[in-house]
Design an enzyme around this catalytic site. Structure first.
Site, PDB file in Angstrom:
ATOM      1  N   ASP A 180      -9.798  -6.363  -3.514  1.00 53.28           N
ATOM      2  CA  ASP A 180      -9.325  -5.133  -2.870  1.00 53.28           C
ATOM      3  C   ASP A 180     -10.258  -3.977  -3.224  1.00 53.28           C
ATOM      4  O   ASP A 180     -10.460  -3.671  -4.407  1.00 53.28           O
ATOM      5  CB  ASP A 180      -7.901  -4.828  -3.322  1.00 53.28           C
ATOM      6  CG  ASP A 180      -7.266  -3.715  -2.520  1.00 53.28           C
ATOM      7  OD1 ASP A 180      -7.954  -3.126  -1.659  1.00 53.28           O
ATOM      8  OD2 ASP A 180      -6.086  -3.418  -2.743  1.00 53.28           O
ATOM      9  N   SER A 238       0.827  -1.192   0.000  1.00 47.02           N
ATOM     10  CA  SER A 238       0.000   0.000   0.000  1.00 47.02           C
ATOM     11  C   SER A 238       0.876   1.263   0.000  1.00 47.02           C
ATOM     12  O   SER A 238       1.664   1.466  -0.916  1.00 47.02           O
ATOM     13  CB  SER A 238      -0.966  -0.043   1.191  1.00 47.02           C
ATOM     14  OG  SER A 238      -1.945   0.967   1.099  1.00 47.02           O
ATOM     15  N   HIS A 262      -7.075  -6.403   0.243  1.00 41.05           N
ATOM     16  CA  HIS A 262      -6.000  -5.439   0.473  1.00 41.05           C
ATOM     17  C   HIS A 262      -4.927  -5.999   1.397  1.00 41.05           C
ATOM     18  O   HIS A 262      -3.738  -5.795   1.171  1.00 41.05           O
ATOM     19  CB  HIS A 262      -6.577  -4.152   1.055  1.00 41.05           C
ATOM     20  CG  HIS A 262      -5.609  -3.008   1.038  1.00 41.05           C
ATOM     21  ND1 HIS A 262      -5.174  -2.411  -0.124  1.00 41.05           N
ATOM     22  CD2 HIS A 262      -4.979  -2.353   2.053  1.00 41.05           C
ATOM     23  CE1 HIS A 262      -4.329  -1.427   0.164  1.00 41.05           C
ATOM     24  NE2 HIS A 262      -4.190  -1.377   1.472  1.00 41.05           N
TER      25      HIS A 262
END
Length: 461
Positions: free
Chosen positions: A354, A236, A382
């Site tokens: 995600d 991320s 995610h």
């Protein structure tokens, strides 16, 4: 949730923050944890594991060399043209060789002003078939010309180090499965807690959580633990720091892994975001934010996933740190050109479910990067490294051991056949001893010498 609401209300009335901005309380630290002071009063917790393994100083494989030749042109209308100059050549219709056509990439929201041609209608003239294009003046041109030697990185190599960097709201504990897996294989692993996360110190000023402040922390951590060949694994927001390090130290970064990192766009905080609310309001909404993170970060929302969040200390940061992190994501340099300049092999891992990062963004990243491999896992979201640890570990390990195939050198054709060479030897012997040769043998010798001349003439042609 009622307790959080009451604490937030007291915070608003007293104009004081009740959020905890110090390190999260942890149990007694085990071996492998270190506290590094990157700046005075700024201390980061780092897990550093050096496993006991038989050391092999040099890699066993020869590896392969990849030519990185690119021409990146940015036009004033926003179009981006990438021409791979080091690619293999294609054969044109007239038999001549010509380089591959440049890859055209357009930014979202830009008009296709003369970028593509429509199919000409039958019976039209050459001038009508080729409409005039408006030539835009290049705004910026970047040339990349280098060669990278890429080899397999095994756990027995002492010059290999794996760096794991988490994102917003995470901690080094989210990499627990990966750290155990690779340390048992003999790899040296390093993973830090970002400022305000995990057991690292949490400054009380918002400027301590900007992208540049956090990137400087990661740069100092990298300089402290870096080896000759380093592999970066980011998740991320942590992918942005990996990209930053790949630009700062291109010769030391061997490979890079981006897990749900998003597209190659410059970072800019959103003006219309829930994280722009006052800290006390965010503190009241913290249970709702945690539930939303569980809903969007995991493909399934069961007791197992809740326990993963609790055990791995994920999304366990104060409202002040969360607000400062989201509002400090300002990085205008990290645009498409910045990512297109990266010559490091990159593995893109994306979870199909995600909800934070659409798959189109990782596909866009794969188009921009020079050497990128996109892998999509259908059962993950995610937080895919926690949901599907075995699949993620397998992908990472295969990529770490990957090396490009070295093309075999071309074989040199011998100028003479074995029979011809043998005939030449017999002819030489017969000519050197004329008294022992009979007339019939002499005629055979003359015929043999005639056949020996033919292959030479063909070879010359």
């Amino acid at each position: 949730m009622l307790t959080s609401f009451i604490e937030g209300l007291l915070c608003c009335l007293s104009s004081k923050s009740t959020n905890v901005v110090g390190p999260v309380e942890t149990s007694e630290l085990a071996d492998g944890y270190e506290f590094v002071e990157v700046k005075p009063g700024r201390v980061l917790r780092v897990r550093h594991i050096i496993p006991d393994r038989p050391v092999v100083e040099e890699p066993t494989g020869t590896g392969g060399t990849v030519s990185c030749k690119r021409k990146i042109t940015v036009y004033r209308n926003g179009q981006l043209f990438i021409e791979n100059l080091g690619a293999e050549q294609k054969s044109s219709q007239n038999g001549e060789t010509e380089p591959n056509n440049p890859v055209e990439v357009e930014k979202e929201g830009t008009a296709e002003t003369g970028a593509r041609e429509e199919a000409p209608a039958a019976g039209t003239t050459d001038q009508q078939q080729q409409p005039r294009k408006r030539r835009w003046k290049p705004k910026r041109t970047v040339m990349i010309d280098c060669e990278r030697k890429i080899s397999a990185c095994k756990g027995t190599h002492a010059d290999v180090a794996l760096f794991f960097i988490h994102g917003v709201g995470g901690s080094l504990d989210i990499w627990g499965n990966q750290l155990d897996f690779f340390s048992k294989l003999g790899y040296e692993v390093i993973t830090p807690d970002l400022a305000g996360h995990g057991a690292s110190s949490a400054p009380k000023i918002a400027a301590a959580y900007t992208f540049y402040a956090l990137a400087e922390d990661m740069r100092l951590i990298f300089k402290r633990y870096a080896r000759k060949r380093n592999i970066l694994i980011g998740h991320s927001y942590g992918v942005s720091f990996c990209t930053f390090l790949a630009h700062e130290y291109p010769d030391q970064i061997h490979k890079m892994v981006m897990i749900n990192g998003g597209g190659p766009t410059a970072l800019e905080p959103s003006l219309c975001s829930i994280f722009n609310l006052p800290t006390c309001v965010l503190h009241c909404l913290s249970p709702l934010l945690a539930w939303s993170f569980l809903k969007a970060g995991f493909a399934r929302q069961g007791a197992k996933e809740k326990q993963l969040l609790k055990d791995n200390n994920a999304f366990n940061v104060s409202s002040f740190v969360l607000r400062a992190m989201m509002s400090g994501q300002y990085w205008p340099e990290g645009d498409e050109v910045y990512h297109a300049e990266i010559t490091v092999p990159v593995l893109l891992v994306h979870g199909m479910h995600d909800k934070f990062v659409p798959i189109e963004e990782d596909q866009r990243m794969a188009e921009i990067l020079l050497m990128a491999f996109l892998k999509v896992l259908e059962d993950g979201s995610h937080m895919i490294m926690m949901e599907c640890p075995q699949a993620v570990n397998t992908l990472l390990h295969e990529f770490i051991l990957w090396e490009p195939a070295t093309p075999a050198p071309p074989k040199k054709d011998s100028k003479a056949r074995p029979e011809t060479a043998k005939a030449r030897t017999e002819n030489t012997k017969s000519l050197s001893e004329p008294s022992n040769a009979r007339p019939a043998t002499a005629r055979e010798t003359s015929s043999n010498s005639g056949t020996a001349e033919k292959p030479d003439s063909k070879t010359k042609k």
